[in-house]
Design a protein around this motif. Structure first.
Motif, PDB file in Angstrom:
ATOM      1  N   ASN A  14       0.786  -1.239  -0.016  1.00 30.18           N
ATOM      2  CA  ASN A  14       0.037  -0.121  -0.118  1.00 30.18           C
ATOM      3  C   ASN A  14       0.720   1.125  -0.096  1.00 30.18           C
ATOM      4  O   ASN A  14       0.848   2.103  -0.558  1.00 30.18           O
ATOM      5  CB  ASN A  14      -1.060   0.012   1.361  1.00 30.18           C
ATOM      6  CG  ASN A  14      -2.049  -0.928   1.124  1.00 30.18           C
ATOM      7  OD1 ASN A  14      -2.415  -1.256  -0.057  1.00 30.18           O
ATOM      8  ND2 ASN A  14      -2.683  -1.149   2.123  1.00 30.18           N
ATOM      9  N   LEU A  15       2.031   1.203   0.720  1.00 30.50           N
ATOM     10  CA  LEU A  15       2.877   2.602   0.799  1.00 30.50           C
ATOM     11  C   LEU A  15       3.545   2.456  -0.533  1.00 30.50           C
ATOM     12  O   LEU A  15       3.527   3.655  -1.119  1.00 30.50           O
ATOM     13  CB  LEU A  15       3.987   2.211   2.069  1.00 30.50           C
ATOM     14  CG  LEU A  15       4.642   3.350   2.452  1.00 30.50           C
ATOM     15  CD1 LEU A  15       3.878   4.477   2.839  1.00 30.50           C
ATOM     16  CD2 LEU A  15       5.584   3.015   3.547  1.00 30.50           C
ATOM     17  N   ALA A  18       1.206   4.002  -3.106  1.00 27.37           N
ATOM     18  CA  ALA A  18       0.764   5.594  -2.418  1.00 27.37           C
ATOM     19  C   ALA A  18       1.976   6.323  -3.051  1.00 27.37           C
ATOM     20  O   ALA A  18       1.622   7.684  -3.328  1.00 27.37           O
ATOM     21  CB  ALA A  18       0.596   5.481  -0.968  1.00 27.37           C
ATOM     22  N   ARG A  19       3.007   5.699  -2.937  1.00 23.00           N
ATOM     23  CA  ARG A  19       4.519   6.808  -3.133  1.00 23.00           C
ATOM     24  C   ARG A  19       4.276   6.893  -4.688  1.00 23.00           C
ATOM     25  O   ARG A  19       4.524   7.915  -5.174  1.00 23.00           O
ATOM     26  CB  ARG A  19       5.481   5.736  -2.939  1.00 23.00           C
ATOM     27  CG  ARG A  19       6.125   5.982  -1.480  1.00 23.00           C
ATOM     28  CD  ARG A  19       7.471   5.579  -1.279  1.00 23.00           C
ATOM     29  NE  ARG A  19       7.832   5.520   0.179  1.00 23.00           N
ATOM     30  CZ  ARG A  19       8.288   4.108   0.619  1.00 23.00           C
ATOM     31  NH1 ARG A  19       8.267   3.094  -0.195  1.00 23.00           N
ATOM     32  NH2 ARG A  19       8.340   3.952   1.914  1.00 23.00           N
ATOM     33  N   MET A  21       1.541   6.931  -6.728  1.00 20.07           N
ATOM     34  CA  MET A  21       0.262   7.684  -6.903  1.00 20.07           C
ATOM     35  C   MET A  21       0.942   9.221  -6.606  1.00 20.07           C
ATOM     36  O   MET A  21       0.711  10.251  -7.479  1.00 20.07           O
ATOM     37  CB  MET A  21      -0.793   7.596  -6.006  1.00 20.07           C
ATOM     38  CG  MET A  21      -1.918   8.021  -6.478  1.00 20.07           C
ATOM     39  SD  MET A  21      -3.651   7.572  -5.854  1.00 20.07           S
ATOM     40  CE  MET A  21      -3.320   8.313  -4.214  1.00 20.07           C
ATOM     41  N   VAL A  22       1.468   9.585  -5.582  1.00 22.54           N
ATOM     42  CA  VAL A  22       2.039  10.875  -5.246  1.00 22.54           C
ATOM     43  C   VAL A  22       3.105  11.466  -6.537  1.00 22.54           C
ATOM     44  O   VAL A  22       2.905  12.262  -6.894  1.00 22.54           O
ATOM     45  CB  VAL A  22       2.681  10.916  -3.869  1.00 22.54           C
ATOM     46  CG1 VAL A  22       3.504  12.378  -3.743  1.00 22.54           C
ATOM     47  CG2 VAL A  22       1.719  10.996  -2.818  1.00 22.54           C
TER      48      VAL A  22
ATOM     49  N   MET B   4       2.536   7.171   5.365  1.00 25.15           N
ATOM     50  CA  MET B   4       1.224   6.647   4.745  1.00 25.15           C
ATOM     51  C   MET B   4       0.362   7.954   5.012  1.00 25.15           C
ATOM     52  O   MET B   4      -0.103   8.312   3.864  1.00 25.15           O
ATOM     53  CB  MET B   4       0.569   5.341   5.322  1.00 25.15           C
ATOM     54  CG  MET B   4      -0.635   4.855   4.360  1.00 25.15           C
ATOM     55  SD  MET B   4       0.013   4.264   3.006  1.00 25.15           S
ATOM     56  CE  MET B   4      -1.436   4.070   2.045  1.00 25.15           C
ATOM     57  N   MET B   7       1.625  10.712   2.785  1.00 23.91           N
ATOM     58  CA  MET B   7       1.481  10.439   1.321  1.00 23.91           C
ATOM     59  C   MET B   7       0.022  10.801   0.864  1.00 23.91           C
ATOM     60  O   MET B   7      -0.333  11.372  -0.286  1.00 23.91           O
ATOM     61  CB  MET B   7       1.411   9.043   0.834  1.00 23.91           C
ATOM     62  CG  MET B   7       3.156   8.510   0.969  1.00 23.91           C
ATOM     63  SD  MET B   7       4.239   8.875  -0.235  1.00 23.91           S
ATOM     64  CE  MET B   7       5.015  10.237   0.316  1.00 23.91           C
ATOM     65  N   ALA B  11      -1.071  13.467  -1.586  1.00 23.32           N
ATOM     66  CA  ALA B  11      -1.811  13.194  -2.830  1.00 23.32           C
ATOM     67  C   ALA B  11      -3.124  14.347  -2.833  1.00 23.32           C
ATOM     68  O   ALA B  11      -3.291  14.929  -4.078  1.00 23.32           O
ATOM     69  CB  ALA B  11      -2.377  11.972  -2.606  1.00 23.32           C
ATOM     70  N   LEU B  14      -1.996  17.777  -3.724  1.00 22.42           N
ATOM     71  CA  LEU B  14      -1.730  17.990  -5.446  1.00 22.42           C
ATOM     72  C   LEU B  14      -3.159  17.745  -6.308  1.00 22.42           C
ATOM     73  O   LEU B  14      -3.124  18.485  -7.223  1.00 22.42           O
ATOM     74  CB  LEU B  14      -0.837  16.549  -5.894  1.00 22.42           C
ATOM     75  CG  LEU B  14       0.574  16.714  -5.185  1.00 22.42           C
ATOM     76  CD1 LEU B  14       1.164  15.586  -5.349  1.00 22.42           C
ATOM     77  CD2 LEU B  14       1.289  17.877  -6.116  1.00 22.42           C
TER      78      LEU B  14
END
Lengths: 76, 338
Positions: A14-15, A18-19, A21-22, B4, B7, B11, B14
């Motif tokens: 998941n991390l 998420a990374r 996606m960012v 998490m 992030m 997100a 952004l």
């Protein structure tokens, strides 16, 4: 694909997700945007300049239409 | 704060930033900007050819660059190559798997490709004395929804496994995998300059990709259901999408947003396919309701309809010279209109 994963692995997946996606959002946020008025004007100009070359817009004379069946002639 | 949480926060920030930037660029809308443009003429096209030969639903068709030959794919397990001028079948390619969803003609005219529920893209050489399978491109883990040749050595594919891929036809391997969609990829369109392509997916997003570096450059929001069809506008600055939400949309790449939605309260069928006239002014969109509606791309108005099929229009295509539009249907026929 079904796989057994420990909760720790799920957490790190998941991390990682998420990374990514960012990172993707950073790329998309950084682009230069032009105004809609300019974008529209450019599209209208493109259509305008190319309209005369657009057979479906202008219509196709029968003599130049490869899809028009030439009618048979009957000699009377 | 855990990473998490960080992030997630970044997100959201952004996304807000992108939305604000798009809003700031939205100083007008296309319909207002085009209010001074003369309306497109009422478009009344006649069926010039009805191509009969397939024995089951047609799922895809693609024009050859010679403006005359075309390939069609049907779940009768065949690809048919047609001479559109005479209406004759030039070639028939039997498929190993009849569950075909896409077909493509190489720009050279030498090769065609097909794929579907077999998860593979199979490439055939039309120029050998007997048609031969050149390669089976096998690496996707989901169905093949769309394939397009860049040349006789490179193919782009879109798949139900949520990825798109660029393949080397000499090795049969994927050179680049395009990862970012979270739903089945349903369609793709190459940019006129061949440096990028756009994809549409069941996540209701359209994405712009750089072919060489594999990066997703932009994401276009707005549709509320699967995007089944996508096409670059001729100039290369805009794209048109068609969706199960019953609308088509135009997105401008440089403004990074939707410019116009093509919709009608009376239309409640999904869009299956679309093709543009040469100047981009006309959009031919195939729908589940058996029709192909013609839209004025600048003014957003319906200017015509192609009626004649007895089942869903599954594919549409305009040849490079813009001389006609072809529609293919689940009724097993292809029609050529101009």
């Amino acid at each position: 694909m079904v796989s057994k994963m420990s909760s720790k692995m799920v957490g790190s997946n998941n991390l990682a997700h998420a990374r990514r996606m960012v990172q993707q959002l950073r790329v998309e946020a950084s682009i230069e945007r032009i105004k809609v008025s300019k974008a529209s004007a450019d599209l209208m100009r493109y259509c305008g300049e190319n309209a005369k070359y657009d057979p479906l817009l202008m219509g196709i004379p029968a003599s130049e239409n490869p899809f028009k069946d030439k009618k048979p002639c009957t000699i009377l | 704060m855990g990473e998490m949480e960080q992030m997630k926060k970044e997100a959201e920030a952004l996304k807000t930033q992108i939305e604000a930037a798009r809003k700031a660029a939205h100083d007008t809308d296309m319909a207002s900007a085009a209010s001074g443009v003369a309306p497109a003429p009422r478009v009344q096209l006649k069926t010039r050819r009805t191509l009969k030969g397939h024995l089951a639903k047609i799922y895809a068709m693609h024009w050859c660059t010679d403006n005359r030959l075309m390939v069609s794919a049907s779940q009768d397990g065949k690809l048919l190559i047609w001479d559109s001028h005479t209406g004759n079948k030039v070639n028939a390619v039997p498929l190993k798997s009849s569950w075909v969803m896409t077909c493509a003609y190489a720009p050279s005219g030498n090769l065609v490709a097909s794929g579907g529920l077999d998860n593979m893209c199979t490439v055939y050489n039309l120029k050998t004395p007997v048609i031969k399978t050149v390669k089976e491109l096998d690496a996707h883990t989901g169905y093949l929804s769309c394939a397009r040749f860049l040349s006789d050595t490179e193919v782009l594919t879109a798949s139900g496994d949520t990825t798109c891929a660029l393949w080397d036809l000499e090795t049969g391997k994927q050179k680049t995998v395009f990862l970012n969609h979270v739903g089945d990829c349903m369609c793709l369109s190459l940019s006129p300059d061949m440096n990028s392509f756009v994809s549409g997916a069941c996540d209701s997003l359209a994405k712009l990709w750089d072919i060489r570096d594999g990066q997703c450059k932009q994401t276009f929001l707005g549709h509320t259901s699967d995007i089944n069809a996508i096409s670059f506008y001729p100039g290369g600055n805009a794209i048109i999408t068609g969706s199960d939400d019953c609308t088509c949309k135009m997105y401008d790449l440089r403004a990074d947003q939707e410019l116009i939605t093509y919709q009608d309260a009376a239309l409640n069928s999904g869009v299956t396919s679309l093709a543009l006239s040469m100047s981009g002014r006309l959009i031919f969109a195939g729908y589940d309701d058996f029709n192909c509606n013609i839209w004025d791309s600048l003014k957003g108005e319906k200017v015509g309809v192609l009626s004649g099929h007895d089942n869903r229009v599954s594919c549409t295509g305009v040849p490079p010279d813009g001389m006609c539009v072809c529609t293919g249907s689940w009724d097993s026929f292809l029609k050529i209109w101009n």
